[in-house]
Design a protein around this motif. Structure first.
Motif, mmCIF file in Angstrom:
data_model
loop_
_atom_site.group_PDB
_atom_site.id
_atom_site.type_symbol
_atom_site.label_atom_id
_atom_site.label_comp_id
_atom_site.label_asym_id
_atom_site.label_seq_id
_atom_site.Cartn_x
_atom_site.Cartn_y
_atom_site.Cartn_z
ATOM 1 N N PRO A 138 -59.670 17.273 64.814
ATOM 2 C CA PRO A 138 -60.833 16.522 65.308
ATOM 3 C C PRO A 138 -62.168 17.231 65.057
ATOM 4 C CG PRO A 138 -59.135 16.607 66.999
ATOM 5 C CD PRO A 138 -58.696 17.494 65.885
ATOM 6 N N MET A 139 -62.196 18.536 65.237
ATOM 7 C CA MET A 139 -63.456 19.269 65.045
ATOM 8 C C MET A 139 -63.866 19.312 63.574
ATOM 9 S SD MET A 139 -64.549 19.863 67.984
ATOM 10 C CE MET A 139 -65.890 20.993 67.723
ATOM 11 N N THR A 140 -62.910 19.488 62.674
ATOM 12 C CA THR A 140 -63.260 19.490 61.258
ATOM 13 C C THR A 140 -63.655 18.097 60.781
ATOM 14 O OG1 THR A 140 -60.921 19.327 60.648
ATOM 15 C CG2 THR A 140 -61.909 21.536 60.656
ATOM 16 N N ALA A 141 -63.060 17.057 61.371
ATOM 17 C CA ALA A 141 -63.463 15.686 61.037
ATOM 18 C C ALA A 141 -64.889 15.415 61.527
ATOM 19 C CB ALA A 141 -62.482 14.688 61.640
ATOM 20 N N ILE A 142 -65.219 15.912 62.713
ATOM 21 C CA ILE A 142 -66.593 15.773 63.221
ATOM 22 C C ILE A 142 -67.561 16.541 62.325
ATOM 23 C CG2 ILE A 142 -68.130 16.436 65.122
ATOM 24 C CD1 ILE A 142 -65.768 15.756 67.023
ATOM 25 N N ALA A 197 -54.875 18.075 56.485
ATOM 26 C CA ALA A 197 -55.989 17.145 56.734
ATOM 27 C C ALA A 197 -57.228 17.892 57.216
ATOM 28 C CB ALA A 197 -55.564 16.088 57.751
ATOM 29 N N ALA A 198 -57.031 18.885 58.070
ATOM 30 C CA ALA A 198 -58.164 19.691 58.542
ATOM 31 C C ALA A 198 -58.782 20.471 57.387
ATOM 32 C CB ALA A 198 -57.712 20.642 59.646
ATOM 33 N N LEU A 238 -69.007 30.882 57.116
ATOM 34 C CA LEU A 238 -69.272 29.791 58.064
ATOM 35 C C LEU A 238 -68.054 28.888 58.242
ATOM 36 C CD1 LEU A 238 -71.337 28.148 59.793
ATOM 37 C CD2 LEU A 238 -71.801 26.864 57.708
ATOM 38 N N PHE A 239 -67.607 28.301 57.148
ATOM 39 C CA PHE A 239 -66.504 27.337 57.251
ATOM 40 C C PHE A 239 -65.157 28.025 57.470
ATOM 41 C CE2 PHE A 239 -69.584 24.778 54.709
ATOM 42 C CZ PHE A 239 -69.828 23.840 55.683
ATOM 43 N N GLY A 240 -64.943 29.151 56.787
ATOM 44 C CA GLY A 240 -63.697 29.890 57.001
ATOM 45 C C GLY A 240 -63.601 30.443 58.409
ATOM 46 N N GLY A 241 -64.732 30.958 58.917
ATOM 47 C CA GLY A 241 -64.755 31.468 60.295
ATOM 48 C C GLY A 241 -64.499 30.366 61.307
ATOM 49 N N LEU A 242 -65.114 29.209 61.069
ATOM 50 C CA LEU A 242 -64.896 28.069 61.957
ATOM 51 C C LEU A 242 -63.427 27.656 61.944
ATOM 52 C CD1 LEU A 242 -66.148 25.729 63.713
ATOM 53 C CD2 LEU A 242 -66.191 24.438 61.586
ATOM 54 N N TYR A 243 -62.863 27.569 60.749
ATOM 55 C CA TYR A 243 -61.468 27.158 60.621
ATOM 56 C C TYR A 243 -60.532 28.140 61.317
ATOM 57 C CZ TYR A 243 -57.265 25.341 58.356
ATOM 58 O OH TYR A 243 -56.037 24.789 58.113
ATOM 59 N N LEU A 244 -60.734 29.428 61.048
ATOM 60 C CA LEU A 244 -59.865 30.434 61.677
ATOM 61 C C LEU A 244 -60.056 30.476 63.185
ATOM 62 C CD1 LEU A 244 -60.060 33.408 59.168
ATOM 63 C CD2 LEU A 244 -58.108 31.930 59.638
ATOM 64 N N GLY A 245 -61.300 30.378 63.642
ATOM 65 C CA GLY A 245 -61.566 30.379 65.078
ATOM 66 C C GLY A 245 -60.892 29.212 65.785
ATOM 67 N N LEU A 246 -61.000 28.024 65.190
ATOM 68 C CA LEU A 246 -60.352 26.855 65.781
ATOM 69 C C LEU A 246 -58.832 26.946 65.700
ATOM 70 C CD1 LEU A 246 -62.651 23.949 64.556
ATOM 71 C CD2 LEU A 246 -62.247 24.627 66.922
#
Length: 170
Positions: free
Chosen positions: A151-155, A76-77, A133-141
């Motif tokens: 929740p963060m990816t949904a936001i 889902a994320a 940007l998106f890959g870094g955000l995903y891996l960081g989270l």
């Protein structure tokens, strides 16, 4: 893995996403004389491309969840992140489709039309930038707080939708 698969689908379809009128050929003239505002035409293209992307990504994730390769929360994320990435590609694609159009052949085996070299640079830059940007955000989270990943990816998807709707589409 789900994020990688979503990114791969977007990159493989970047020619279509960044050149939204390329397959229309001579039909573009008919589209432009329809009693539609340009916003409605672009919104229709966005919806059609969203359905096309969904048909590719959702079955893949369903199989991965069914085979226990991917857990449902990560899937889902990844789908939320893919939606955000899709809106970025489509938003840039609205601009490039109008500024740098080129025909896309209907028969992929007969590649008679060569892509615009400037468009290849845009596609490469967008792929690298969105991947970072998106890959870094995903891996960081995923590494720092896995419980906040969905929740963060949904936001992020909500913000991307709002930005697209309010600023890019008009």
């Amino acid at each position: 893995l789900g994020r990688v698969m979503c990114a791969w689908v977007l990159i493989s379809d970047s020619e279509l996403l960044l050149n939204q009128f390329g397959r229309d050929g001579g039909s573009v003239n008919a589209l432009l004389v329809l009693p539609l505002r340009s916003v409605e035409l672009l919104w229709g293209k966005t919806l059609a491309l969203a359905v096309y992307q969904t048909v590719q990504i959702v079955p893949l994730h369903t199989v991965m969840i069914g085979t226990k390769t991917l857990n449902p929360i990560d899937a889902a994320a990844a789908l939320c992140l893919a939606g955000s990435n899709f809106l970025l590609y489509v938003g840039v694609g609205h601009w490039t489709s109008i500024r740098m159009p080129w025909p896309i052949p209907h028969n992929i085996l007969k590649k008679s039309a060569r892509p615009n070299p400037m468009m290849l640079l845009v596609a490469l830059g967008l792929s690298i930038g969105s991947g970072a940007l998106f890959g870094g955000l995903y891996l960081g989270l995923a590494r720092s707080s896995a419980s906040m990943l969905l929740p963060m990816t949904a936001i992020l998807l909500g913000v991307a939708t709002l930005v697209y709707w309010r600023f890019v589409l008009p």
